[in-house]
Each structure stands twice: as structure tokens, then as C-alpha cells.
Design a protein around this motif. Structure first.
Motif, mmCIF file in Angstrom:
data_model
loop_
_atom_site.group_PDB
_atom_site.id
_atom_site.type_symbol
_atom_site.label_atom_id
_atom_site.label_comp_id
_atom_site.label_asym_id
_atom_site.label_seq_id
_atom_site.Cartn_x
_atom_site.Cartn_y
_atom_site.Cartn_z
ATOM 1 N N LEU A 96 -6.237 -6.688 -3.592
ATOM 2 C CA LEU A 96 -5.329 -6.096 -2.596
ATOM 3 C C LEU A 96 -6.147 -5.548 -1.420
ATOM 4 O O LEU A 96 -5.859 -5.819 -0.248
ATOM 5 N N GLN A 97 -7.159 -4.811 -1.764
ATOM 6 C CA GLN A 97 -8.035 -4.232 -0.751
ATOM 7 C C GLN A 97 -8.738 -5.346 0.038
ATOM 8 O O GLN A 97 -8.802 -5.297 1.273
ATOM 9 N N ARG A 141 -1.431 2.288 -9.084
ATOM 10 C CA ARG A 141 -2.004 1.189 -8.295
ATOM 11 C C ARG A 141 -1.364 -0.139 -8.624
ATOM 12 O O ARG A 141 -1.788 -1.183 -8.114
ATOM 13 N N CYS A 154 -11.286 -5.269 -5.701
ATOM 14 C CA CYS A 154 -9.827 -5.292 -5.710
ATOM 15 C C CYS A 154 -9.306 -6.331 -4.715
ATOM 16 O O CYS A 154 -9.685 -6.334 -3.544
ATOM 17 N N VAL A 178 -5.683 -5.521 -9.083
ATOM 18 C CA VAL A 178 -5.913 -4.192 -8.509
ATOM 19 C C VAL A 178 -6.441 -3.277 -9.618
ATOM 20 O O VAL A 178 -6.747 -3.732 -10.712
ATOM 21 N N GLY A 179 -6.512 -2.001 -9.335
ATOM 22 C CA GLY A 179 -7.104 -1.081 -10.297
ATOM 23 C C GLY A 179 -6.100 -0.472 -11.255
ATOM 24 O O GLY A 179 -6.259 0.680 -11.646
ATOM 25 N N CYS A 184 -10.833 5.134 -6.534
ATOM 26 C CA CYS A 184 -10.439 4.056 -7.447
ATOM 27 C C CYS A 184 -11.646 3.263 -7.923
ATOM 28 O O CYS A 184 -12.461 2.799 -7.128
ATOM 29 N N HIS A 187 -2.424 4.263 -3.334
ATOM 30 C CA HIS A 187 -3.707 3.553 -3.251
ATOM 31 C C HIS A 187 -4.723 4.400 -2.516
ATOM 32 O O HIS A 187 -4.852 4.334 -1.297
ATOM 33 N N LEU A 188 -5.418 5.226 -3.268
ATOM 34 C CA LEU A 188 -6.447 6.079 -2.699
ATOM 35 C C LEU A 188 -7.785 5.442 -3.055
ATOM 36 O O LEU A 188 -8.450 5.813 -4.030
ATOM 37 N N CYS A 189 -8.159 4.448 -2.272
ATOM 38 C CA CYS A 189 -9.325 3.628 -2.628
ATOM 39 C C CYS A 189 -10.589 4.433 -2.945
ATOM 40 O O CYS A 189 -11.320 4.081 -3.861
ATOM 41 N N PHE A 193 0.828 -1.211 0.000
ATOM 42 C CA PHE A 193 0.000 0.000 0.000
ATOM 43 C C PHE A 193 0.865 1.265 0.000
ATOM 44 O O PHE A 193 0.613 2.187 -0.764
ATOM 45 N N LYS A 215 -11.731 0.388 -8.987
ATOM 46 C CA LYS A 215 -11.654 -1.038 -8.666
ATOM 47 C C LYS A 215 -12.166 -1.322 -7.257
ATOM 48 O O LYS A 215 -12.380 -2.480 -6.889
ATOM 49 N N SER A 216 -12.322 -0.278 -6.491
ATOM 50 C CA SER A 216 -12.689 -0.461 -5.086
ATOM 51 C C SER A 216 -13.879 -1.407 -4.959
ATOM 52 O O SER A 216 -14.889 -1.240 -5.636
#
Ligand SMILES: Cc1cc2nc3c(=O)[nH]c(=O)nc-3n(C[C@H](O)[C@H](O)[C@H](O)COP(=O)(O)O)c2cc1C
Ligand code: SF4
Ligand code: SF4
Ligand code: SF4
Lengths: 244, 178, 582
Positions: free
Chosen positions: A108-109, A144, A106, A201-202, A100, A95-97, A90, A102-103
């Protein structure tokens, strides 16, 4: 006993040649992972699948299972190691979810949720990375990118192309595009290539599909990464391409 | 028993976390039996006195943010970073993609529709930091409450836990970065 | 596929060599040359792009016509000199002067630790640099004098062999080892090697006969021998001397390995910093071909065909790791492979490959001639024979020392006049920091294992600065493949910088140690697995060195708050109290 080994004390069958990850997934046991997708050559770089095998650290996605080996997987200590590795991923990127697309979808998230990660913990790197919007159907936002190389492998091994590569070194490692200008728009990436969809991820995102599923209703808003990964087999698109 | 004292503030944030805080709705009434608010946009008290809990929304984008954060850290026994911006910069940190000079020049010199281009230099205005930073880069943070914003339920959970003298914990379902 | 014709052997068909030629010619890799080069070599553009940015010696924008790289090693580096030269030349480190004449920058250890300060100028090695010399040097640059007209002694590299034993004393005649091997036959050669208990000298100490045996047994038509002369570990320079003095015996070692395992082609992977050795090494190879020690039907053995090409690296420590080296030979970024499979079964181009250190191969040549027992009679139980050590730092006589394994560090320090050391770094940054109390420990695989680097630190040295130097080195050299090392090494560097600059707290020290242990345990290859050793060793053995620097407060910011306002202060022309943060 032959062709059996243990994950957290549970006896698991394997066929020779299977990695710990293969055998675990087949047995419905989740081992966290980011850079691995069954069907693509495992590379063992994200280290989220770090396990202890008879006391030694190993990557579950690359280490072949052998009879009798004792694997620690879901232990508090290993989950802590994995959480720290996630935090490192991160802070390394941007990574500014909330910003994003992809939130919610994702990995990773979702792993952050799975491992109870609340913060990045380390000082962020704030890297300056290039966004590439040159392709008509696909956006590449390197902020990202976690340099997992899934897109690299998907393009080579499944799509029969060679659209992506990893360039540079160390903390500067970056996804690069195999085209004369280095731009995605000049490459032969097609919208339905696996490489255009495999990004966990995004970083590689299809254009024009941003909010078809609203935030709050997305995959990992409704399911844990552990459950969705074990339950749904990943099917990879087949092509005619063979290496030699 | 004396009431638990809470202070809240919004630094480089959007007050969304504060709005979400108010989403505790009628539970706020119950909460107010046990807590009183010190410095907060809810009270309009300008400086933070000694408190038990400080809730800080938003990251650090300018010098004033740093002063306020330090005041909170000094005065609050427990400091909680609330929301994505406090935890990793959030939306304001999108400007980290650019040099602060580029940002100011775009806003005040070269931007579309700028009359009388000049970068404001009034000493009343806090200077921008070169980047937007999360709180933990500058002070020790005791707890993190992620979300953009964190749901009202999450505020309630963490505060209830703290009031009960427990280590706060969040159910997985309340853990969100967006 | 015809393997032989597709071999990117030395010469001008290896990508690294082509890029070096472009760099030499244009002081950078011009963008318009990349696509044509890729298509000429039949490589994807992305591979060429990736390689350019991976290796430190290739650049995207022009360096100066005189491009100077000062070593930043604690033994052969002197960044004060670098700054002095910059001042004389009116340049900023890392930035090419506007007229394009000169650029000055730093680079990792250049392997001249016994004759620093050292630098590379257009790839050529400058040794024993001194402050007095700098004005003359700057004048030559300003005059545009070609390097060939510079004083030759500035480029002289001494061997500095201080103590010779089994290998360094023995003057073999050309072909002795190889002839003995061929006479005895491959089986007997392997038996002697087994008897010798020779273990690899590159650091890991794997049993050499076992390695060769495994490679020989691996099913394949084609096998390779690679001599690892990447010698990137700071403080190590013995392979440089061995390749200067005993190149032929090293090549013979490769040939007899080829004989034992059935290989037809070998590579010497030479670090780019040792480029000045290239002409003499090529000449040695040519002589050996003439003497039928290389080529076809070597020493009249029908079917014993073997030749060697030299591939020159381009500034990447990780390429000393054997699988990264193979990737580099294959014209890629030097990223360590997943193991298993190991190179002995899946090496160069996927074929069984032996990768051995220079010294290992030299020892093999001697063992072929003198027999295994001769070697076994020296050293200790688990570490037979002698070790060639590169000694540098604060001692009277830096240079090359050959001692039987098992001597104490104390003995070595007495021999080189380094008794007053407060600490010794054994095995280079990836090795062990040893304090005075431990000077009785033995140099051997069973105690202090070492690839040969011995860096001595006298009482006046700031050990935190030393460890900080090493930590920067690892962060700079990390290949970036795996998360713990790619992200962890820069973070460790940041914690250490914070502490060294007097801004660290006890919390930072604990965080650094916690992270260091994770990086050590969870990294993919030896680089990451050892990167935290220096800072962890220092913590264990010299805790006061940290303690003295720590702030006695709970927490301290990770960045300089006041400096973070500098740009906006300038833009607003403000300097009032509110325009500052303490
Ligand atoms: C980061 C790293 C750098 C290395 N550098 C070298 C080197 O410069 N020279 C070398 O011989 N071995 C080096 N090694 C060890 C090699 O991987 C390998 O073990 C060795 O070449 C095998 O040869 P040996 O058995 O003769 O020692 C390095 C290992 C690592 C992890
Ligand atoms: S890629 Fe994932 S972790 Fe990164 S900003 Fe997007 S949603 Fe968040
Ligand atoms: S773009 Fe996505 S799939 Fe490709 S390397 Fe980056 S994170 Fe992995
Ligand atoms: S440990 Fe470091 S050098 Fe080794 S593979 Fe990982 S990133 Fe690369």
C-alpha cells in the motif's frame, strides 16, 4: 491479430482465459494492484487495477482479455484515479507508517510512492478496530487491514484451511477469524501458512521478526513496486487440498 | 531584493522535523542569503508576522495547536504540512485508539505511580481535542512534505524550488512515509 | 452431491430463517447459539458471524421486546414521529430501554410509500402512523399488550391501485398462463416472449427472452429460477402489491420460466420488510401444489417438475442486486459477484439461473396466454408493454399506476395530482432527479428508465435534505466490497452533511463532485455506480440549492472544533475563553 490486444497502444499476446492482468504481467507490464496475487482467485475489490477498456471502466484482474480490446493503463488520468483510491484506503484505516513494522515492505505504501501520493487528502475516519495478539506467532492489527481478502483466499485455496473471512458491511467491513472465540490464537493458523505471510500491508505480521531488516533497507526502500512485482514471480505454497 | 520570509513551528510533533531541517547543514548558510526566519523555534519570535512560507510540523492535539495553526495560515502565503504527524497525525494519533477521557484518566488518575490523582485544570494548559487531527482537516494546506522526518535534502529541494518560483516537486527517492 | 437435499430452501434450514427465529425469540442473536447453529447447518462459524453483522435485522445485543423501526424514506418515513414516540417512551433512538421493554430506531424504506408514515414493529408493518396515534401506541407498549391484540387497522396495508391497464386489469384464472405455455411448448413460449420484446422490470431492462434463452443454452444438469422480490429501492412498492394481488400469476411466471429453461427449483427472494406477506404466499404455493401447478409432472406433463421456496431477506438493499441476491440465497453476505460470468451461466450454486423481477414474471404469464404481439402493441419502440409505477410523495393520490411505456412524466403527474412538483425522483435514489423543465420527458428505457419508483417533491421540500437522505441511504447500504463505494459513499455523506449544515465551502462542493464522479465510474456494482447520482443531479439541475448553503470563505474545518473540546472541558470543569474554539 487473434489473441492479441493492446495496452496503452502496445500489442500484447494472451491465451484465452487469461485476464488483462495475467497477460500484462506475463508481458512485463505493471498494472497497479493490491487485492490480487497470481495463483489466487482474483476478486477485483481494491480497484487499484482499474483500467479503461474501449472507454469503459474495468478491473484488469478479473476481466478476461479478448482479441483486439484496447486497454488504457498507464495514463495520467488513471494514475490520478488510483491515487485517489489509495488515499481513500489510507483515510479509511489507521495507517501511521512510522509506527508500523511493515513500513518499507508494504505494498500500500509502495503504491503511494509509485503514484506520488503525498497526503491522505480526505478527512480520516479514525476507526476503532480490534488488535488480536492471541496467536503465538502471528499478530493481527486490523487498523491497517484494507479488506483485500488475500489472507481469506490464501487460507482457503492454498493452505486448505478457512481461517479468515470478511464480516460486517460497508465502511464497517472487517476481517474476522473463523474460530469459536473469534481469536486468532484459537484458530488453526500455522506460522508457515501462506495466509500468515500474504498480507500486502501490516495487518497480519509474523511476531518476533520486526526489525531483522532495518528501515531504509527494505524492499520498497530499494525498489519500486512496479519493478519488484513484474520481476519476481510469486510462488505459492502447494498443499494437497482440493475443493471437492 | 527583499528576503523570503519563513516561519516554522512544531505542534503535536517531536521536533524531529526541525532537526531534519537543520540537517541541511552548510546549505542553510546559502539559504540564509535569500531567506529570513520569522516565528520559529530557531528565532524564538513568539508570533508569526506576514510570511511567504510557513512550515508546520506536527498535528493538532489541543486548542493551542489550533490557534497557532490558524495564525500560520493567516500570515503565510504558502503553508506546508511537514512530516507524518502534520499530514496524518503520526505517532501522537496513536492515542486516537482510545477516548480522550481514557487517556487522561490513565495518565492522571489510574496510571501506575500516580500520586495525588487529579486531572489538571489550570487555565494555562491548553485543552486536549478529543482526537489528534492532521492539519488539512482544519485549514487549507498548500504543500505536503511527507516523512518521519522528511530528509534534509527534501527540505532543501522544496525550498529551492519555491525560491526559484517553481512548483515544488520531490524525486521519488525522497518520498517516504517513515 | 445430492443437490436437492443440500438446498437451503425456505423453511427452517436456511441460515437467514434460523437467525430470524433466534432474533425473534431472544431479541438478539445470543453468542452461545452461534457455534451450535453453525455446526448444525454445516457452516463455518465465521460465515454465521459474518451474516449476522451484514444484515440490518440481526443484532448482537438485545433489542426491546417491542422493537420498532421507523422508515427513514422521504416518502414513507417520518423521523419527527419517531422522536415523539421516543419521548413518550423515554428511549433514545438506537438504544434499548434499560428495562428491555422497548427499542426504537430507523431503517431504510419499508415499501409503504403510499401509506406512510410507516414503521416495523417486531417485523410487522405499521402504516399510516400519525402523531395522534402515538400516545395510544405507547400505552399498549407500556401495558405489554401483544401485537395480536393491537387494533388490526394499524397493520392494514392498502393496495391503492389507481390506474390499471394490460396487467392489472386482466383477471386471469388460476393456471391460465401456465396451461397456455405448456400447450404451446417451450420453443413457442420463448418465441412469444421474443415477439413481446419484454425487458426486465427490475431496472436494468435486459431482454427477458434472451436471458431465458441463454440460461436454457448453458450446459448444466440443474438450473434455477429466482424471483427478485427484494424491492429495496426507496419509493418502490409495486412488487408488494403484485405479490398481494397476483402472487399466483407471479409464481406461474416462475413455473413457465422453469418450463422454458428446464429448471426444477425456484426461489422467491422476499425482502424482510414484507414478512407479513409470508403466510398468504405460502398458502398460495400450497394451493398451486394441490392444483398441480407446482410439484411433479405439472399439468400432466411428464418430467415437468418444479417447486418454489421462499427465502426471506433481513434488511440489506444490496441483496436486490442479482448476484448479491444469489450469495444471500447461498447463506452468505450479500456481496455482488464478479461478472462475467453472469447468473444465466453461473448462478445459484454455480448453476445457470434466471433472476427476474416480480413484474417481469407476471408479464411473462400474461404473454404466455395472450401472445407476444398483444404486449408488443403497447409502449414504445424500445420499451414494449406497460410499466407498473409506484407513485409517492407530494401528490393527491399516491399508489400504483399502470401506464404504457412512453407516457410523459407530465401525464403521470396529472393523473396522480402532483402537477405542482418542483422535482421528481424517477427510479428511486439510484435513478434520475428530474426538474420541472424536464417534465415533458418520457418514461421509457430510451429516456427516463425506471424500475417503477416515482417520488414527487412539492415546492416546500428542501431538495438538499432529500438528496442528503439518499446519500445516507447508499452509505448505509454499501456492502463494503470495493474501495470506491465502501470509502466513497461515507465520504460523500460527510461532504453533503457539511454543506447541508451550513459549513461547506465552494471547495467542498467541488471535492464532492470530483469524488462523486469517481465513485460512479469506478465502483463494482450498480449501488456504487448510482450512489452519487442524486448529489450530482442536484448540482446540475438545482445548483442554487447548494449555492445558498455555502460559506463564502476559502476553507472550513471538517469537524466542530469546539465540540472536540467538550469532553476535556467537562473533565477539567473549565469554561473559560481558552476552553473554547470558534
Ligand atoms: C443495488 C441494486 C439493487 C437492486 N434491487 C433490485 C430489486 O429490489 N428488485 C429487482 O427486481 N431488481 C433489482 N436490481 C436489479 C437486479 O440486479 C436485476 O437486474 C434484476 O433482478 C433482473 O430482473 P429483470 O431482468 O426481470 O429486471 C437491483 C440492482 C442493483 C444494482
Ligand atoms: S500497513 Fe503500510 S501503509 Fe499502513 S501503516 Fe503500515 S506501512 Fe504504512
Ligand atoms: S489482513 Fe491483510 S491480507 Fe487479510 S484482508 Fe486485511 S489487508 Fe488483506
Ligand atoms: S459498489 Fe458498493 S455495494 Fe457494490 S460491490 Fe462495491 S461496495 Fe458493494
Amino acid at each position: 491479430m487473434s489473441n492479441m490486444f493492446f495496452i496503452d497502444g502496445q500489442e500484447i499476446a494472451f491465451t484465452p482465459g487469461q485476464t488483462i492482468m495475467d497477460a500484462a504481467l506475463a508481458a512485463g507490464i505493471y498494472i497497479p494492484h493490491l487485492c490480487h496475487k497470481p495463483g489466487l482467485t482474483p476478486q477485483g475489490s481494491c480497484k487499484l487495477c482499474t483500467v479503461d477498456v474501449d472507454g469503459r471502466s474495468a478491473s484488469a484482474c478479473t476481466l478476461p482479455a479478448t482479441a483486439g480490446m484496447k486497454v488504457d493503463n498507464n495514463t495520467p488520468a488513471l494514475q490520478e484515479v488510483r491515487k485517489t483510491l489509495l488515499q481513500m484506503l489510507f483515510v479509511e484505516g489507521n495507517h501511521l507508517c512510522p509506527t508500523c513494522l511493515k513500513s518499507g515492505d508494504c505494498t500500500l505504501q509502495a503504491l503511494g510512492y509509485h503514484l506520488g501520493m503525498l497526503d491522505g487528502h480526505f478527512p480520516p475516519f479514525y476507526p476503532l478496530r480490534e488488535v488480536d495478539a492471541s496467536h503465538p506467532d502471528v499478530l493481527l492489527d486490523r487498523d491497517r487491514c484494507i479488506v483485500c481478502a488475500l489472507c481469506v483466499r490464501a487460507s482457503r485455496e492454498v493452505d486448505g484451511k478457512n481461517v479468515f473471512a470478511i464480516g460486517r458491511r460497508g465502511a464497517n467491513a472487517r476481517l474476522i477469524v473463523n474460530s469459536p472465540s473469534g481469536k486468532l490464537g484459537d484458530s488453526d493458523l500455522a506460522a508457515d501458512d501462506l495466509a500468515a505471510h500474504i498480507c500486502p500491508v501490516g495487518a497480519i505480521m509474523p511476531k518476533n521478526h520486526g526489525f531483522e531488516v532495518p528501515i531504509g533497507r527494505r524492499t520498497f526502500d530499494l525498489h519500486s513496486v512496479a519493478e519488484s512485482d513484474v520481476a519476481t514471480p510469486v510462488t505459492l505454497k502447494k498443499t494437497e487440498h482440493h475443493d471437492e | 531584493m527583499s528576503k523570503i520570509r519563513i516561519a516554522t513551528t512544531s505542534l503535536a510533533g517531536c521536533f524531529g522535523c526541525h532537526m531534519s531541517f537543520l540537517d541541511m547543514d552548510e546549505r542553510l548558510v546559502g539559504l540564509l542569503e535569500h531567506v529570513e526566519f520569522n516565528r520559529s523555534p530557531l528565532t524564538d519570535i513568539k508570533h508569526c508576522g506576514p510570511c511567504d512560507i510557513g512550515l508546520v510540523e506536527g498535528g493538532l492535539c489541543n486548542a493551542e495547536n489550533v490557534h497557532v495553526l490558524r495564525e500560520f495560515r493567516q500570515q503565510c502565503k504558502i503553508l506546508i504540512a511537514v512530516g507524518a504527524c502534520a499530514i496524518n497525525g503520526g505517532v501522537p494519533a496513536m492515542r486516537n485508539h482510545y477516548e480522550v477521557q481514557e487517556c487522561l484518566e490513565e495518565a492522571f488518575l489510574h496510571g501506575v505511580g500516580v500520586d495525588n490523582p487529579m486531572i489538571p485544570s489550570d487555565p494555562e494548559l491548553p485543552l486536549l481535542l478529543s482526537k489528534v487531527h492532521p492539519l488539512h482537516e482544519v485549514v487549507r494546506v498548500d504543500y505536503y512534505l511527507p516523512g518521519c522526518p522528511p530528509p534534509g535534502d527534501a527540505f532543501f529541494t522544496i525550498l529551492s524550488d519555491l525560491l526559484a518560483g517553481k512548483e515544488p516537486s520531490l524525486p521519488k527517492a525522497m518520498l517516504h512515509y517513515d | 452431491m445430492n443437490i436437492a437435499s443440500s438446498l437451503p430452501s425456505g423453511g427452517d434450514i436456511h441460515l437467514l430463517h434460523r437467525l430470524r427465529a433466534l432474533q425473534d425469540r431472544h431479541q438478539h442473536i445470543p453468542p452461545q447459539t452461534i457455534a451450535p447453529l453453525a455446526s448444525e447447518l454445516g457452516l463455518p462459524v465465521s460465515q454465521v458471524e459474518a451474516v449476522i453483522d451484514f444484515y440490518s435485522f440481526f443484532h448482537r445485543s438485545p433489542r426491546g421486546h417491542f422493537d420498532i423501526l421507523f422508515s427513514n424514506c422521504t416518502s414513507c418515513g417520518d423521523l419527527v414521529l419517531m422522536q415523539q414516540l421516543c419521548d413518550l417512551l423515554g428511549v433514545v433512538p438506537g438504544v434499548t430501554r434499560a428495562d428491555g421493554l422497548v427499542s426504537v430506531d430507523q431503517t431504510s424504506c419499508v415499501g409503504m410509500c403510499d401509506q406512510g408514515a410507516a414503521a416495523l414493529i417486531n417485523g410487522r408493518t405499521l402504516t399510516c402512523l400519525s402523531a395522534q396515534q402515538l400516545p395510544a401506541l405507547a400505552a399498549l407498549i407500556h401495558a405489554g399488550t401483544p401485537l395480536d391484540e393491537w387494533p388490526a387497522e394499524w397493520f392494514a396495508v392498502q393496495d391503492n391501485i389507481r390506474q390499471a391497464a394490460l396487467l392489472l386489469n386482466d383477471t386471469l384464472s388460476s393456471g391460465d398462463g401456465l396451461r397456455a405455455a405448456v400447450q404451446a411448448g417451450a420453443e413457442q413460449l420463448l418465441a412469444e416472449l421474443r415477439q413481446s420484446s419484454l425487458r426486465g422490470r427490475g431496472g436494468a431492462g435486459f431482454n427477458t427472452s434472451l436471458k431465458w434463452q441463454l440460461c436454457r443454452a448453458a450446459p448444466a444438469d440443474t438450473r434455477y429460477v429466482v424471483c427478485n422480490a427484494d424491492e429495496g429501492e426507496p419509493g418502490t412498492f409495486k412488487d408488494r402489491v403484485l405479490l398481494t394481488r397476483y402472487a399466483q400469476q407471479v409464481f406461474e411466471g416462475m413455473a413457465l420460466c422453469a418450463y422454458a429453461i428446464g429448471a426444477q427449483h425456484g426461489f422467491l427472494y422476499l425482502r424482510g420488510e414484507y414478512r407479513y406477506l409470508l403466510p398468504q404466499l405460502e398458502a398460495t404455493l400450497a394451493e398451486m401444489r394441490t392444483a398441480n401447478l407446482l410439484g411433479e409432472n405439472i399439468l400432466q406433463q411428464p418430467g415437468f417438475n418444479f417447486d418454489i421456496s421462499i427465502v426471506l431477506g433481513a434488511g440489506a438493499y444490496i441483496c436486490g442486486e442479482e448476484s448479491a441476491l444469489l450469495e444471500s440465497l447461498e447463506q452468505k453476505r450479500g456481496v455482488p459477484r464478479v461478472r462475467p460470468p453472469f447468473p444465466v451461466t453461473h448462478g445459484y450454486l454455480g448453476q445457470p439461473t434466471v433472476v427476474d423481477n416480480v413484474e417481469t414474471l407476471l408479464a411473462a404469464t400474461h404473454i404466455a396466454l395472450h401472445g407476444g404481439q398483444w404486449f408488443r402493441d403497447h409502449g414504445t419502440q424500445d420499451s414494449s408493454g406497460t410499466k407498473i409505477l409506484s407513485v409517492s410523495g407530494d401528490c393527491m393520490a399516491p399508489g400504483i399506476y399502470e401506464f404504457p411505456f412512453g407516457i410523459s412524466l407530465q401525464t403521470l403527474l396529472a393523473a396522480c395530482g402532483g402537477q405542482d412538483a418542483q422535482a421528481v425522483q424517477v427510479g428511486g435514489p439510484s435513478g434520475t432527479l428530474v426538474s420541472r423543465a424536464e417534465f415533458g420527458r418520457k418514461l421509457a428505457f430510451e429516456d427516463l428508465a425506471t424500475g417503477g419508483s416515482i417520488m414527487i417533491y412539492g415546492a416546500q421540500r428542501d431538495l438538499l435534505a432529500v438528496v442528503r437522505n439518499f446519500t445516507h441511504f447508499f452509505a448505509h447500504e454499501s456492502c463494503g466490497f470495493c474501495t470506491p463505494c465502501r470509502v466513497g459513499t461515507p465520504l460523500l455523506r460527510q461532504y453533503l452533511d457539511k454543506i447541508a449544515s451550513g459549513h461547506g465551502t465552494a471547495y467542498d462542493r467541488e471535492e464532492m463532485a470530483r469524488l462523486g464522479k469517481l465513485v460512479k465510474r469506478r465502483s463494482h456494482c450498480g449501488l456504487g455506480q448510482t450512489a452519487a447520482n442524486p448529489l450530482l443531479d442536484l448540482l446540475e439541475k438545482f445548483p442554487q440549492v447548494y449555492a445558498e448553503r455555502l460559506l463564502h470563505q476559502d476553507y472550513e474545518p471538517f469537524f466542530d472544533l469546539d465540540a472536540a473540546l467538550a469532553t476535556t472541558r467537562t473533565l477539567t470543569h473549565r469554561d473559560d475563553a481558552e476552553a473554547h474554539l470558534s
